[in-house]
Scaffold this motif. Sequence first.
Motif, short mmCIF file in Angstrom:
data_model
loop_
_atom_site.label_atom_id
_atom_site.label_comp_id
_atom_site.label_asym_id
_atom_site.label_seq_id
_atom_site.Cartn_x
_atom_site.Cartn_y
_atom_site.Cartn_z
N ALA A 125 15.15 19.75 21.43
CA ALA A 125 13.97 20.19 22.17
C ALA A 125 13.12 21.13 21.32
O ALA A 125 11.89 21.07 21.33
CB ALA A 125 14.39 20.87 23.47
N THR A 126 13.77 22.00 20.54
CA THR A 126 13.05 22.90 19.65
C THR A 126 12.28 22.11 18.61
O THR A 126 11.11 22.38 18.31
CB THR A 126 14.02 23.87 18.96
N MET A 127 12.93 21.11 18.08
CA MET A 127 12.28 20.26 17.07
C MET A 127 11.11 19.49 17.69
O MET A 127 10.04 19.35 17.07
CB MET A 127 13.29 19.31 16.47
N LEU A 128 11.31 18.97 18.88
CA LEU A 128 10.25 18.21 19.54
C LEU A 128 9.07 19.13 19.84
O LEU A 128 7.91 18.73 19.65
CB LEU A 128 10.78 17.57 20.82
N ALA A 129 9.35 20.33 20.30
CA ALA A 129 8.27 21.29 20.57
C ALA A 129 7.48 21.59 19.30
O ALA A 129 6.25 21.67 19.31
CB ALA A 129 8.84 22.58 21.17
N SER B 200 20.29 13.65 13.42
CA SER B 200 20.13 12.85 14.64
C SER B 200 19.15 13.51 15.60
O SER B 200 18.26 12.87 16.15
CB SER B 200 21.49 12.66 15.30
N ASN B 201 19.33 14.81 15.79
CA ASN B 201 18.42 15.54 16.68
C ASN B 201 16.98 15.41 16.21
O ASN B 201 16.06 15.23 16.99
CB ASN B 201 18.80 17.03 16.73
N ALA B 202 16.80 15.49 14.89
CA ALA B 202 15.46 15.38 14.32
C ALA B 202 14.88 13.99 14.55
O ALA B 202 13.69 13.83 14.85
CB ALA B 202 15.52 15.68 12.82
N ALA B 203 15.71 12.98 14.44
CA ALA B 203 15.24 11.61 14.66
C ALA B 203 14.74 11.45 16.09
O ALA B 203 13.69 10.84 16.33
CB ALA B 203 16.36 10.62 14.36
N PHE B 204 15.49 11.98 17.04
CA PHE B 204 15.04 11.91 18.44
C PHE B 204 13.72 12.64 18.62
O PHE B 204 12.83 12.18 19.34
CB PHE B 204 16.09 12.51 19.38
N ALA B 205 13.61 13.81 18.00
CA ALA B 205 12.41 14.62 18.16
C ALA B 205 11.19 13.89 17.60
O ALA B 205 10.14 13.81 18.25
CB ALA B 205 12.59 15.97 17.46
#
Lengths: 260, 375
Positions: free
Chosen positions: B30-34, B222-227
């Motif tokens: 969520a932080t990355m997406l923001a 992985s988190n970054a890919a989703f973001a």
Amino acid sequence: MSAHAPLRLAILHPLATAAAGDEGNARVLAHRAGLRGIEVTVSTVHEGAVPEADLYLLGGLDDDRMPVLAQRLRDGGFADRVASGAAVLAVNAGYQVLGTSFVTADGTRHDGLGVLDVRSSRAGSAFLGPVVTRPDGALGLAALSGYESHHGTSEVGPGAEPFVALELGHGNDGAHDGARQGHVIGTYLHGPLLARNADLADVLLGWATGAVLEPAPATTSDALRAQRVAEDRADPSGWGGRLYGKAHRRSRPSLRRHRG
Amino acid sequence: MKIQPQAISVLSHGIPVAVVSATNGKSTAATMLAAALSTAGPVAFNSGGSNMREGVAMALSQARRATRAVLEVDEMVLGPVTREAGAGWVVLMNASREYTRGVSLERTLDHWATTLADPDLSFTVVANADDPVIAEMAMPLRAASRVVWVAGGMEWRHDSVLCRRCASRVEWPDGHDPAWVCTGCGLERPEPDWFVADGVLHGPHGAQAPLAVNLPGRWLVSNAAFAVATAVTMGVPVAAAARAVAEVSDVDGRYRAIELEGRSVRLFLVKNPASWMEAVSLGGDAQGSIVLAMETFSIRDMTPGWDVDLSVLAGSTVVVTGQRRLDVAVMLEAAGVPYTVVDDPVEAVLSMPPGPVHVIANYTAFKDLRRRLTA
């Protein structure tokens, strides 16, 4: 080289009900077998026939999927495996489904496997907290340490005997926990139970191997047990009366401790 | 704190909203997406882990000029927040067992499946193609083109070995290869729309960008890919999104290296078996100085560690500390890993030679140690 044959452990249907960490019992058993030079294989069964093994492990929380667990064991021929002499440690959901019957949250009574002469019912509220048992002379066990998290209450019939008496905790009925019948032990104690109770792990290994085992050190787990027992005696409600950040209004400490 | 029933609906009205949930990694993703969405305008975001309805409402109320919102949500409020915020995107990354929440995995998954199947909602789900359980519940949305598949990886497979559709066993025929298939009904891994190969994120229509992550851990990629995948789906150019994600250097203080008398200390928070496995694997890879710091949290607080193979730590220098150090000592002995015991966590860190120190800590130990190390 060990004089013992390789030991086969089988974890049965750990995903049938909600996990409670009971698979960790297998790690302890494998370790303590290894201290005696006994080779161990650990298999996990999720479907189909129950394979031949020397010691079976069941666990999980007693949620509304207990009938699923019971049916998978029934379909897999588990009762026949037990009748052939295998040892069993069954925790909580595993314990209840091995009995003659058990009850789910909707009030329905279901047939169990009948491996233990135990009839379980369901209380209105949960029993959640630390447990300390009394030493057990029959099995040569010191006071055991664990925790319980269940709604089940259990009556032990004449074909079995209670597993252990309780100093602190509810277990079956406020006085005893679990049941023992031959080489099958059912209990409400999580932990994983054997992580804190190496003596019980050794009893199960003795049954599974059919042999008298050489002594093996248990210094650290005994120290862990002593620490946990002391903490729980000092605070029977569990960590300053608060569990996971919420004040608990379960049975008061004075009711959970069994004096005498 | 109680909030008005319509608060989230009113505060989010008219702006695109993405909801992010998972057992592990939702704060980071969520932080990355923001960060990625911030390249296109102000973003309302409930940072700091306040991921229940009250935290969501607070974040929205404090960003009235936001043109987009990212809402990290607790798994069991996915449905209510998605509905109330009118979310157009729901990101589901992973789901696995927990022992301290009091909510079973089954209940969580049922809630997610119900939310995805709600005929009154029309969001796009950004789903992990590598997780059979998440993929199964997102499959029905394919017909309406409402799924974006991300090859998000899956190291903790233990809770996904039974198909939710038919209860047969799920297999990964090629070991570490992410392709999975159900041995009963034939359900199989969908072709991902987004995947990472050799440090480059690839997406639909030839979209691609180098994906650098400024945080330690395999899961972070992985988190970054989703973001990035979600940001692109929401209209942000892939290059800008990837650059913004690469600049994220901390999430609520979890990843910042803390310098202590020549030791560079990184704290890894472990809450459940999957996060234990990630932290232990990372420590095992480093083969350096590992401190396992565990304090009392709940009666089940040490249970997660027993689900994980700690033998990968053999070869590292391992110290156990905190009130629950004996529990960890027993785990390590069962795994055949040598260790030493130091009662106090700060002293445990100082007992390590100068250089990187990898600290694996549960929630209470993490908070205490971070406070003491940064005091």
